[in-house]
Structure formats: structure tokens, C-alpha cells
Design a protein around this motif. Sequence first.
Motif, PDB file in Angstrom:
ATOM      1  N   PHE A   7       1.441  -5.578   2.627  1.00 16.30           N
ATOM      2  CA  PHE A   7       0.603  -6.647   3.526  1.00 16.30           C
ATOM      3  C   PHE A   7       1.167  -7.141   5.050  1.00 16.30           C
ATOM      4  CE2 PHE A   7      -3.816  -6.104   1.172  1.00 16.30           C
ATOM      5  CZ  PHE A   7      -2.928  -4.928   0.911  1.00 16.30           C
ATOM      6  N   GLU A   8       0.646  -7.697   5.872  1.00 13.50           N
ATOM      7  CA  GLU A   8       0.401  -7.738   7.243  1.00 13.50           C
ATOM      8  C   GLU A   8      -0.577  -9.722   6.672  1.00 13.50           C
ATOM      9  OE1 GLU A   8       1.709  -7.087  11.481  1.00 13.50           O
ATOM     10  OE2 GLU A   8       3.257  -5.957  10.513  1.00 13.50           O
ATOM     11  N   THR A  17       1.229  -1.017  -0.130  1.00 14.04           N
ATOM     12  CA  THR A  17       0.050   0.044   0.218  1.00 14.04           C
ATOM     13  C   THR A  17       0.891   1.446   0.458  1.00 14.04           C
ATOM     14  OG1 THR A  17      -0.208  -0.040   2.232  1.00 14.04           O
ATOM     15  CG2 THR A  17      -2.166  -1.357   1.016  1.00 14.04           C
ATOM     16  N   LEU A  60      -3.360   1.689   6.788  1.00 21.87           N
ATOM     17  CA  LEU A  60      -3.517   2.912   8.324  1.00 21.87           C
ATOM     18  C   LEU A  60      -2.627   2.174   9.036  1.00 21.87           C
ATOM     19  CD1 LEU A  60      -7.304   2.350   8.423  1.00 21.87           C
ATOM     20  CD2 LEU A  60      -5.821   4.434   7.872  1.00 21.87           C
ATOM     21  N   ARG A  61      -1.982   1.051   9.468  1.00 22.32           N
ATOM     22  CA  ARG A  61      -1.089   0.496  10.167  1.00 22.32           C
ATOM     23  C   ARG A  61       0.219   0.879  10.087  1.00 22.32           C
ATOM     24  NH1 ARG A  61       2.041  -3.061   8.850  1.00 22.32           N
ATOM     25  NH2 ARG A  61       1.424  -4.080   7.426  1.00 22.32           N
ATOM     26  N   GLU A 102      -4.894  -9.108   6.718  1.00 26.87           N
ATOM     27  CA  GLU A 102      -5.454  -7.682   6.267  1.00 26.87           C
ATOM     28  C   GLU A 102      -5.498  -6.825   5.525  1.00 26.87           C
ATOM     29  OE1 GLU A 102      -2.010  -4.771   8.587  1.00 26.87           O
ATOM     30  OE2 GLU A 102      -1.469  -5.246   7.383  1.00 26.87           O
ATOM     31  N   THR A 103      -6.603  -6.027   5.047  1.00 23.09           N
ATOM     32  CA  THR A 103      -7.089  -5.784   3.685  1.00 23.09           C
ATOM     33  C   THR A 103      -6.109  -4.354   3.547  1.00 23.09           C
ATOM     34  OG1 THR A 103      -8.242  -3.763   5.806  1.00 23.09           O
ATOM     35  CG2 THR A 103      -9.705  -5.655   4.721  1.00 23.09           C
ATOM     36  N   ARG A 139       0.368   4.958  10.555  1.00 23.45           N
ATOM     37  CA  ARG A 139       1.128   4.785  12.224  1.00 23.45           C
ATOM     38  C   ARG A 139       2.511   4.977  12.443  1.00 23.45           C
ATOM     39  NH1 ARG A 139      -2.797   1.294  13.862  1.00 23.45           N
ATOM     40  NH2 ARG A 139      -4.142   3.052  13.561  1.00 23.45           N
ATOM     41  N   LEU A 162      -6.689  -1.755   3.370  1.00 22.05           N
ATOM     42  CA  LEU A 162      -7.025  -0.020   4.094  1.00 22.05           C
ATOM     43  C   LEU A 162      -6.514  -0.946   5.444  1.00 22.05           C
ATOM     44  CD1 LEU A 162      -8.566   2.176   4.545  1.00 22.05           C
ATOM     45  CD2 LEU A 162     -10.542   1.125   5.566  1.00 22.05           C
ATOM     46  N   GLN A 163      -6.717  -1.674   5.858  1.00 23.27           N
ATOM     47  CA  GLN A 163      -5.960  -1.806   7.507  1.00 23.27           C
ATOM     48  C   GLN A 163      -4.354  -1.916   7.023  1.00 23.27           C
ATOM     49  OE1 GLN A 163      -7.906  -5.914   8.131  1.00 23.27           O
ATOM     50  NE2 GLN A 163      -9.041  -5.031   9.389  1.00 23.27           N
ATOM     51  N   CYS A 164      -4.084  -1.859   6.140  1.00 21.85           N
ATOM     52  CA  CYS A 164      -2.713  -2.334   5.965  1.00 21.85           C
ATOM     53  C   CYS A 164      -1.923  -0.469   5.821  1.00 21.85           C
ATOM     54  CB  CYS A 164      -2.121  -3.827   4.673  1.00 21.85           C
ATOM     55  SG  CYS A 164      -0.115  -2.796   4.565  1.00 21.85           S
ATOM     56  N   ASP A 221      -2.278   9.341  13.189  1.00 27.99           N
ATOM     57  CA  ASP A 221      -3.732   8.008  13.068  1.00 27.99           C
ATOM     58  C   ASP A 221      -4.440   8.860  11.342  1.00 27.99           C
ATOM     59  OD1 ASP A 221      -3.449   5.753  14.083  1.00 27.99           O
ATOM     60  OD2 ASP A 221      -3.380   7.261  16.098  1.00 27.99           O
TER      61      ASP A 221
END
Length: 159
Positions: free
Chosen positions: A42-43, A11, A53-54, A46-47, A57, A49-51, A63
Amino acid sequence: PAQWTPDILATLMFVVQDGKILLIRKKRGIGAGKVNGPGGKFEPGETALQCVLREVREELCIDVADAREMGVLNFSFTCGTIPEIRCHVFMASSFKGTPLETPEAEPFWCPVDGIPYDLMWQDDRFWLPAMLDGKRFEAFFTFEGDRMLEFSLKTGDCP
Ligand code: 6OG
């Protein structure tokens, strides 16, 4: 290419606020030394979006509030030892916190009309201006190491 499947999902995030874009000097990983947006791989589970954002951060200690996916970049490399990458690209305009330097990235704000394409991956100049105009996109790029050999790009208007 119809059958193309990437080895790596990744991402990128571009925060744009008040005519400025939040970029990083990447300190390690793929593209170390280049200017890019924050982001990464990605982990498991994860999606996109989750990737993103993480990663934002972890890399900048902020955030992001209003991430929206704008397009997809597909990278293949002529040298068979470099994994093929599919990268989901997001934009946002608001976030909580203050961007901080971390071991992965040094953040800086840049005027959107002064993006340092010379310091970035060679694909960025072909799709980033369209994204900043609010266009959706999908693109395929072939690289030989750091050098872009060819690409195809489709852009479209947002629904
Ligand atoms: P980490 O090593 O940080 O994940 N990336 C690229 N970005 C652009 N604009 N062009 C390329 O051309 C890229 N290749 C990789 C995607 C790698 C990060 O680097 C980006 C990810 O955010 C070949 O975990």
C-alpha cells in the motif's frame, strides 16, 4: 492470533480468463525470483482496491475491470527483522490492455490446472486452489525465511 497487527499491508491480483491465470516472474522486491500474482505494498492513504489496481498497472501495464476481494493472507516470520505482512487477495476476469514485461515483473499465462507451485511461495498451494473454486479465505502463515513452518486456513462460500 487475536492481537496480531501487521507491519506492512499489501495486495495480490489473480486474473483468470478462458481457463488461464495471469502470473508473473517477480524481478525485484519481496519474493524476487518467485512466481506470484502481481501486487505490492500500500501507499499512504490507499485502500486495498486502489493499491491492487495501481500495482497491476505499474507491473503489467493493464487496467483490471472487475476486481473482487477474495481473502486475506497474514504472514509472520520467525526472524524478527522481516516485517509482518497482511495481504489482500483479489481476482478478476477482465482487463484493458496487453500484459507487458516491466522492470518489476515478467507476465505469463498459465493453465489453471498447471500452476507451477514449486516456483511459488509455499503458502500458495494451500489457498489458491480454494480461491479458484470461488471460496473466500483467511489464513495465517509462519515462515522461517523462504520456508513455511505452520499455517491455519479458514475457507467459506461466497455470499
Ligand atoms: P512488493 O515487495 O512487491 O510487495 N508476498 C507474498 N505472497 C505470497 N503468496 N506468499 C508470501 O509468503 C508473500 N510475501 C509477500 C505480497 C510484496 C508482494 O509480495 C507478496 C505483495 O504482493 C511469505 O512491494
